[in-house]
Design a protein around this motif. Structure first.
Motif, mmCIF file in Angstrom:
data_model
loop_
_atom_site.group_PDB
_atom_site.id
_atom_site.type_symbol
_atom_site.label_atom_id
_atom_site.label_comp_id
_atom_site.label_asym_id
_atom_site.label_seq_id
_atom_site.Cartn_x
_atom_site.Cartn_y
_atom_site.Cartn_z
ATOM 1 N N GLU A 29 18.091 -11.287 19.527
ATOM 2 C CA GLU A 29 17.732 -12.601 20.078
ATOM 3 C C GLU A 29 16.368 -12.553 20.765
ATOM 4 O O GLU A 29 15.563 -13.480 20.629
ATOM 5 N N GLN A 30 16.109 -11.440 21.503
ATOM 6 C CA GLN A 30 14.802 -11.314 22.166
ATOM 7 C C GLN A 30 13.677 -11.216 21.140
ATOM 8 O O GLN A 30 12.627 -11.849 21.289
ATOM 9 N N ARG A 31 13.906 -10.424 20.061
ATOM 10 C CA ARG A 31 12.870 -10.301 19.038
ATOM 11 C C ARG A 31 12.614 -11.622 18.333
ATOM 12 O O ARG A 31 11.470 -11.958 18.013
ATOM 13 N N VAL A 32 13.692 -12.348 18.067
ATOM 14 C CA VAL A 32 13.517 -13.655 17.435
ATOM 15 C C VAL A 32 12.708 -14.582 18.339
ATOM 16 O O VAL A 32 11.802 -15.289 17.882
ATOM 17 N N ALA A 33 13.028 -14.540 19.664
ATOM 18 C CA ALA A 33 12.272 -15.386 20.595
ATOM 19 C C ALA A 33 10.801 -14.973 20.633
ATOM 20 O O ALA A 33 9.899 -15.824 20.640
ATOM 21 N N GLU A 34 10.545 -13.641 20.637
ATOM 22 C CA GLU A 34 9.153 -13.177 20.645
ATOM 23 C C GLU A 34 8.444 -13.555 19.354
ATOM 24 O O GLU A 34 7.268 -13.931 19.370
ATOM 25 N N VAL A 56 9.141 -16.093 17.409
ATOM 26 C CA VAL A 56 8.880 -17.538 17.438
ATOM 27 C C VAL A 56 7.681 -17.847 18.320
ATOM 28 O O VAL A 56 6.803 -18.644 17.960
ATOM 29 N N ALA A 57 7.625 -17.175 19.504
ATOM 30 C CA ALA A 57 6.484 -17.404 20.403
ATOM 31 C C ALA A 57 5.179 -16.959 19.754
ATOM 32 O O ALA A 57 4.149 -17.638 19.858
ATOM 33 N N GLU A 107 4.211 -19.461 17.174
ATOM 34 C CA GLU A 107 3.659 -20.661 17.803
ATOM 35 C C GLU A 107 2.227 -20.429 18.266
ATOM 36 O O GLU A 107 1.361 -21.302 18.108
#
Length: 733
Positions: A348-353, A355-356, A359
């Motif tokens: 989940e953290q890697r996916v968030a990173e 995505v960031a 972006e």
């Protein structure tokens, strides 16, 4: 037959097979216990053999670090001596010696500068049997400085692929004794380290008695096989079983020896214990079976519930049942559950990173696309508008030359100033386009910033403390000085508006070298200009849009939203970038990076206002696609004494040259319709007609001029500038 006999027979029928099974179990237990201890010895010895190699590798790494010291490149052996002495640990001696293997250069056990003895033959003889560029580990030897039994690690010092020195660390074998103390071997065991010649380097028990002695002949013969068990006697004469293993790097052998009586005792004790337990189990067979069945069923039920919780992703508590195998499975399930939860959180953290990061990349791409579109639009406008201004500029100069009436002269001068103002506005538009060679100068940033200081200070209010931190030695940069001034002025005004109640504004200049890629900046030397304030700061949403053209948070009429984009476009146009750092309530830092120039500072040109220099009727081929410019500039050049021929594009100009026209100078615009632009025309003319000199002019171009000894004029240019450029080109011939 009596009932008690039957019962006795029944008991015997149960007990005799049980006793037979118990006897078999005792024998089996004895063998397994003995095998277990032998396997334990094997694993211990193998692990400790690797520990020996780690000790050697640690010394080798230290020597490799010393071998890379730049003091050796300079031949500064005294500095290298101090460096090596600082890294030497305990009684270790670091020796640098020549490749002849005899003469020492430094020895950290002896003061620097004192005469040094010859190197021991042990290292020299070992080196003679191996290639010159490998690391060597010696056998045991007696240190000449009185430190007792020692061993050495020797590495080559190479420069440009060639061995120039050897570096050796001599250590006492006492340092190897820590291997035994750290492992905490059983009290009855004793361990030792044997070198390649079968000499004891270290021993866990009584090392002062046995270190340096040769092991027994039968044991020495067994050691040559590399690994295995040996049944024999220790040096003290005690019967023992030893397992030995050779360390792959050092070639030394580590062994663990256990007295035969000690090795047999656990198995015998286990056999006796098994016999007693068997008798007890036979007496309580039924009760034990029931108890075991219940306990086993409970353990299996615990595993089932743990598996269900694992499937649901819930936390699993490790419950002890007393059964080792089931506890191991339960522990593995609990660990698997923890790993799954950690992996899910990490994912989940890697996916968030990711995505960031996506972006940020998307925002950067959109920003680049916006500036690219704006650059193409403003570049086209700048090109056409500069042609118009060129026509007006030249026409005004011609009119000025033909009138002396004061009112007309004053009006013409006002018009010229208006044209200059329009030219500056056009240059500001062109900042979003590509680099304009005609407008670039290599400047001294210190002098430029000193001249701008009063201008920047005048744009601030009295309640703002302006701090000017500019050192003397700054790297030169190649930029458009006007655009640099405008960029810093825009950053200063933005900082001023961010401090409505006053504050501190600092302009700082520094040289900075980037060793690796940093965002949009390639590695290299840069001039870093920082405009920092302690004002209101920006939120992350505002900061993300701050470089967008026409974005502003100011009231209508208070800002155009072009200040920061202009500074960013200016920096990117010159190979640098603008970085904004800001937080609400903590102020803002605007950091402008400009690449260091690869040439010296340009000498400022003196701007002549009148065409004092005259031509001698040299022929100029004037190439210009704009008819308005083509109407006025030739007339002005004729006033200066030139004979002028005109061409509307590159193909027509090339035909005129091919027809044999006597042409001395080619004065051409860069951006023209057709198959030949001005740069390509100049290249062909210089190749085919070497006697023809070339001068270029441009209002805007996306192609960099890379022609040596060719001057480029920026439109709108004044006639005296064009005359000077043409006459300078003639002079170079």
């Amino acid at each position: 037959m009596r009932i008690r006999t039957r019962l006795l027979l029944l008991v015997l029928a149960v007990l005799v097979p049980a006793f037979l099974v118990a006897a078999f179990g005792i024998v089996y237990m004895y063998k397994e216990e003995r095998a277990f201890h032998r396997e334990n010895m094997r694993e211990t010895v193998r692990a400790l053999a690797l520990v020996i190699d780690k000790e050697v590798a640690r010394r080798e790494a230290l020597l490799q670090t010393l071998a890379a010291s730049p003091t050796l490149d300079r031949g500064d052996f005294e500095a290298f001596y101090r460096y090596a002495q600082a890294l030497a640990q305990g009684d270790a001696a670091i020796i640098l010696h020549h490749i002849n293997g005899v003469d020492q250069i430094i020895n950290t056990r002896l003061p620097y500068g004192t005469p040094l003895p010859k190197l021991l033959p042990v290292a020299r003889e070992l080196r003679s049997r191996h290639p010159p560029d490998v690391t060597l580990i010696t056998n045991l030897y007696m240190a000449p400085s009185g430190n007792g039994p020692s061993f050495g690690v020797q590495v080559p010092v190479k420069r440009d692929g060639k061995v120039v020195y050897y570096l050796m660390m001599g250590s006492t074998v006492k340092e190897l004794q820590t291997v035994f103390s750290e492992q905490r071997l059983p009290r009855e065991w004793h361990a030792g380290i044997v070198d390649r010649d079968g000499v004891l380097l270290a021993r866990s028990k009584e090392p002062e008695t046995y270190v340096g002695k040769q092991v027994r002949g039968d044991f020495a013969a067994a050691l040559r096989t590399g690994e295995g068990f040996h049944e024999g006697r220790t040096l003290s004469g005690v019967p023992a079983t030893a397992f030995f293993s050779r360390a792959p790097t050092s070639g030394w052998t580590f062994f663990v020896s256990v007295p035969s009586s000690v090795l047999k005792q656990p198995a015998e004790d286990a056999a006796l214990l098994m016999a007693g337990i068997s008798l007890f189990v036979i007496a309580l067979t039924a009760l034990a079976a029931i108890a075991v069945a219940r306990r086993t069923a409970r353990s299996v039920e615990l595993l089932r519930r743990a598996a269900e919780r694992l499937g649901r992703g819930e936390h699993i508590e490790h419950e002890h049942t007393g059964t080792l195998e089931i506890d191991a499975v339960n522990e593995a399930i609990a660990k698997a559950g923890e790993d799954i939860r950690n992996a899910r959180a990490s994912l989940e953290q890697r996916v968030a990173e990711a995505v960031a990061s996506a972006e940020r990349s998307q925002r950067a791409l959109l920003q680049a696309q916006k500036l690219e579109a704006l650059g193409r639009l403003t570049g086209g406008i700048a090109h056409d508008f500069n042609n118009v201004l060129q026509t007006v500029t030249t026409g005004l100069e011609l009119a000025r030359l033909r009138t002396t009436e004061p009112l007309a002269v004053s009006s013409l001068e006002s018009c010229k100033r208006a044209v200059q103002r329009a030219s500056e506005l056009t240059r500001q538009l062109a900042v979003f386009g590509r680099v304009q060679d005609a407008r670039l100068e290599t400047i001294d940033p210190n002098r430029q910033l000193m001249e701008m200081a009063s201008l920047l200070r005048s744009g601030l209010r009295a309640d703002i403390d302006f701090q000017f931190d500019v050192p003397l030695q700054l790297w030169p940069v190649t930029v458009d000085p006007l655009q640099l001034e405008l960029a810093l002025l825009n950053l200063t005004i933005n900082a001023r508006d961010a401090m409505p109640e006053g504050g501190v504004l600092q302009l700082q200049a520094r040289n900075e070298t980037l060793r690796m890629q940093a965002g949009e900046l390639a590695p290299g030397d840069y001039l870093r200009l920082t405009v920092a304030d302690n004002g209101e700061g920006m939120s992350s949403e505002v900061l993300a849009k701050a470089l967008d053209p026409f974005f502003t948070t100011k009231r209508v009429g208070k800002g155009s939203g072009m200040g920061l984009p202009q500074a960013y476009g200016f920096a990117r146009q010159n190979g640098g970038t603008l970085i904004l750092r800001s937080r609400p309530g903590e102020g803002t830092q605007a950091v402008l990076y400009l690449p260091r120039a690869d040439r010296s500072v340009d000498t400022p040109r003196q701007d002549s206002r009148l065409p004092e220099r005259k031509a001698g009727r040299e022929t100029v081929l004037f190439v210009e696609d704009d008819p308005l410019v083509r109407d006025v500039v030739p007339a002005a050049l004729q006033e200066a004494g030139f004979r002028v021929l005109c061409a509307a594009d590159g193909e027509q100009a090339l035909r005129m040259l091919d027809n044999g026209e006597q042409i001395d100078l080619l004065f051409t615009d860069i951006v023209m319709p057709g198959n030949l632009n001005g740069i390509e025309l100049a290249q062909q003319a210089r190749t085919r007609f070497p006697a023809v000199r070339v001068v270029l002019a441009t209002g805007y171009t996306e192609q960099r001029v890379q022609l040596p000894d060719v001057r480029t004029l920026a439109k709108p240019y004044e006639v005296p500038q064009a005359v000077d450029a043409l006459l300078d080109a003639l002079g170079s011939r």
